[in-house]
Write an enzyme that holds these catalytic residues in place. Sequence first.
Site, short mmCIF file in Angstrom:
data_model
loop_
_atom_site.label_atom_id
_atom_site.label_comp_id
_atom_site.label_asym_id
_atom_site.label_seq_id
_atom_site.Cartn_x
_atom_site.Cartn_y
_atom_site.Cartn_z
N HIS A 147 4.59 -6.76 -19.19
CA HIS A 147 5.02 -5.69 -18.47
C HIS A 147 4.77 -4.11 -19.11
CE1 HIS A 147 8.47 -4.99 -15.30
NE2 HIS A 147 7.78 -3.85 -15.35
N VAL A 148 3.32 -3.78 -19.03
CA VAL A 148 3.22 -2.65 -19.73
C VAL A 148 2.48 -1.53 -18.80
CG1 VAL A 148 2.98 -3.39 -22.04
CG2 VAL A 148 1.01 -3.65 -20.59
N ASP A 203 0.89 -8.76 -15.04
CA ASP A 203 1.85 -7.84 -15.93
C ASP A 203 3.38 -8.22 -15.91
OD1 ASP A 203 2.09 -5.52 -17.79
OD2 ASP A 203 3.01 -4.64 -15.87
N LEU A 241 0.87 -1.30 -0.10
CA LEU A 241 0.09 0.03 -0.08
C LEU A 241 0.99 1.28 -0.03
CD1 LEU A 241 -3.02 0.26 0.27
CD2 LEU A 241 -2.83 1.26 2.63
N GLY A 242 1.70 1.24 -1.12
CA GLY A 242 2.82 2.44 -1.28
C GLY A 242 2.13 3.40 -2.13
N ARG A 243 2.94 3.89 -2.72
CA ARG A 243 2.48 5.21 -3.67
C ARG A 243 1.40 4.33 -4.68
NH1 ARG A 243 8.62 6.44 -3.49
NH2 ARG A 243 8.47 4.35 -4.39
N ILE A 244 1.75 3.42 -5.41
CA ILE A 244 0.91 2.83 -6.25
C ILE A 244 -0.34 2.27 -5.54
CG2 ILE A 244 1.02 1.40 -8.38
CD1 ILE A 244 3.86 2.06 -8.74
N ARG A 275 4.43 -4.23 5.78
CA ARG A 275 5.05 -4.76 7.17
C ARG A 275 4.68 -3.95 8.33
NH1 ARG A 275 10.76 -3.55 4.39
NH2 ARG A 275 9.37 -1.97 3.42
N GLY A 288 3.35 -5.86 -9.57
CA GLY A 288 4.47 -5.32 -8.75
C GLY A 288 5.75 -6.10 -9.58
N ARG A 289 6.21 -7.29 -8.93
CA ARG A 289 7.31 -8.04 -9.81
C ARG A 289 7.26 -9.44 -9.60
NH1 ARG A 289 8.68 -3.86 -11.61
NH2 ARG A 289 10.88 -2.95 -11.33
N GLU A 347 11.69 -12.25 -16.99
CA GLU A 347 11.05 -11.69 -18.00
C GLU A 347 12.27 -11.63 -19.00
OE1 GLU A 347 9.51 -8.20 -16.85
OE2 GLU A 347 8.10 -8.84 -15.80
P1 NDP Z 1 6.35 2.11 -2.46
O1 NDP Z 1 7.82 1.87 -2.00
O2 NDP Z 1 5.79 3.45 -2.50
O3 NDP Z 1 5.60 0.86 -1.96
C1 NDP Z 1 5.82 -0.30 -1.76
C2 NDP Z 1 4.86 -1.03 -0.75
O4 NDP Z 1 5.22 -2.47 -0.50
C3 NDP Z 1 4.72 -0.29 0.63
O5 NDP Z 1 3.44 -0.17 0.83
C4 NDP Z 1 5.84 -1.21 1.47
O6 NDP Z 1 4.96 -1.16 2.80
C5 NDP Z 1 5.20 -2.69 0.88
N1 NDP Z 1 6.24 -3.61 1.01
C6 NDP Z 1 7.43 -3.38 0.97
N2 NDP Z 1 8.18 -4.75 1.29
C7 NDP Z 1 7.32 -5.35 1.74
C8 NDP Z 1 7.37 -6.79 2.68
N3 NDP Z 1 8.28 -7.49 2.75
N4 NDP Z 1 6.06 -7.03 3.03
C9 NDP Z 1 5.00 -6.42 2.97
N5 NDP Z 1 4.87 -5.20 2.28
C10 NDP Z 1 6.02 -4.80 1.87
O7 NDP Z 1 6.48 1.41 -4.19
P2 NDP Z 1 5.85 1.76 -5.21
O8 NDP Z 1 4.18 1.63 -4.84
O9 NDP Z 1 6.04 3.18 -5.94
O10 NDP Z 1 5.95 0.46 -6.35
C11 NDP Z 1 5.88 -0.63 -5.91
C12 NDP Z 1 6.66 -1.64 -6.74
O11 NDP Z 1 5.79 -1.73 -7.93
C13 NDP Z 1 7.97 -1.18 -7.30
O12 NDP Z 1 9.16 -1.43 -6.51
C14 NDP Z 1 8.07 -1.87 -8.70
O13 NDP Z 1 8.65 -2.96 -8.49
C15 NDP Z 1 6.69 -2.27 -8.94
N6 NDP Z 1 6.29 -1.51 -10.37
C16 NDP Z 1 5.86 -2.24 -11.40
C17 NDP Z 1 5.45 -1.61 -12.69
C18 NDP Z 1 5.14 -2.37 -13.68
O14 NDP Z 1 5.21 -2.02 -14.91
N7 NDP Z 1 4.29 -3.34 -13.55
C19 NDP Z 1 5.44 -0.22 -12.88
C20 NDP Z 1 5.77 0.67 -11.36
C21 NDP Z 1 6.39 -0.20 -10.39
P3 NDP Z 1 5.71 -1.39 4.23
O15 NDP Z 1 7.08 -0.64 4.08
O16 NDP Z 1 4.92 -0.78 5.06
O17 NDP Z 1 6.10 -2.76 4.15
#
Ligand code: NDP
Length: 318
Positions: free
Chosen positions: A278-279, A255, A151-154, A174, A230-231, A260
């Site tokens: 991955h789009v 995605d 629940l980060g930026r995206i 976390r 995500g990944r 990949e």
């Molecule tokens: P942020 O860093 O803003 O958010 C990451 C989120 O993941 C936070 O809410 C964090 O919460 C949570 N998190 C991290 N580690 C863990 C864990 N071990 N267990 C549970 N939750 C966890 O990143 P964004 O939202 O900007 O981007 C997220 C990811 O999306 C990128 O790192 C990238 O890999 C992927 N992405 C994919 C794209 C695509 O084209 N498909 C495009 C853009 C991004 P907390 O810290 O509280 O645990």
Amino acid sequence: MSRIAILVPGKIHERVLERLKDRFEIITVTREEKLGLDDETAARIRGVAVSGAFPGAWMDQLPGVEVIASFGVGYDGMDVKRAAEKGIVVTNTPDVLNDEVADTAIGLLLNTIRELPRAEAWLRAGNWKRGTAYPLSRFSLKGRHVGLYGLGRIGLEIAKRLEPFKVKISYHTRSRHADAPYDYYSSLSGLAEAVDTLIAIVPKTPQTHKTIDADILASLGPNGILVNVGRGWTVDEEALSAALASGALGAAGLDVFYQEPTVPATLLEPANAVLLPHVASASVPTRNAMADLVADNLIAWFEKGSALTPVPETPQKA
Ligand code: NDP
């Protein structure tokens, strides 16, 4: 006066080069195990613009590098530990892609649940004739309980977009995000038990490796939907293929993939999967904004003395 040298290893969005070429000397090299640079050129390089991985060994070849501007928000291919040790600032491109990726996540969710790509393929194949109809989709978004893994930026933008769909929303991260008006689960397994739909938007870290495994998929169940934007690293693809094939999981929308651009045949086969190459951020306006942020980070560093969006692991020069 000679211009500051910026290295560009491999391909990068054309707009990055366009934005940088009048201010800096751009040195391009192909991606090899070792950067193909003579010592004199390597020593002159003070900045890098890169799309994709940047190993620590390349940093070791560049004694004068101060800043590495990476294209994309995920920077799992970057050796940030080595960069931090060497006092190199690494930047990424957060926020400018949030809306695009969140929009794609919603589109992928709906396509997966309502089988829209299959329905279109059915029409294009000439199956729609008087007296025929595409079969009813097994699933509906209506009444679902959606769990966000991340629940980060995206993730937050995905959650906000889900609200008008009148679904229940919960999340696992976390630590609890105090401002978020959704139910928090301190474990992924707890979240998967509670919800019927899981959207993964976490980074690639040692802690997220294959965390969506057979047990998580079994918890989502035959009515369950998995969406991953995500990944691919986060999913056990073998377990996912088996769950889709057996019906232990209802459907998946992906995605991103583990290795990949290789997509395992076992994921290509099941009809209950919607697969994208991955789009999620891949529109012209959003990729332009990401390219601008790569360029703006380098310009800000060399003209104002600080980068705009350094990653938390690397220091910002005072
Ligand atoms: P942020 O860093 O803003 O958010 C990451 C989120 O993941 C936070 O809410 C964090 O919460 C949570 N998190 C991290 N580690 C863990 C864990 N071990 N267990 C549970 N939750 C966890 O990143 P964004 O939202 O900007 O981007 C997220 C990811 O999306 C990128 O790192 C990238 O890999 C992927 N992405 C994919 C794209 C695509 O084209 N498909 C495009 C853009 C991004 P907390 O810290 O509280 O645990």
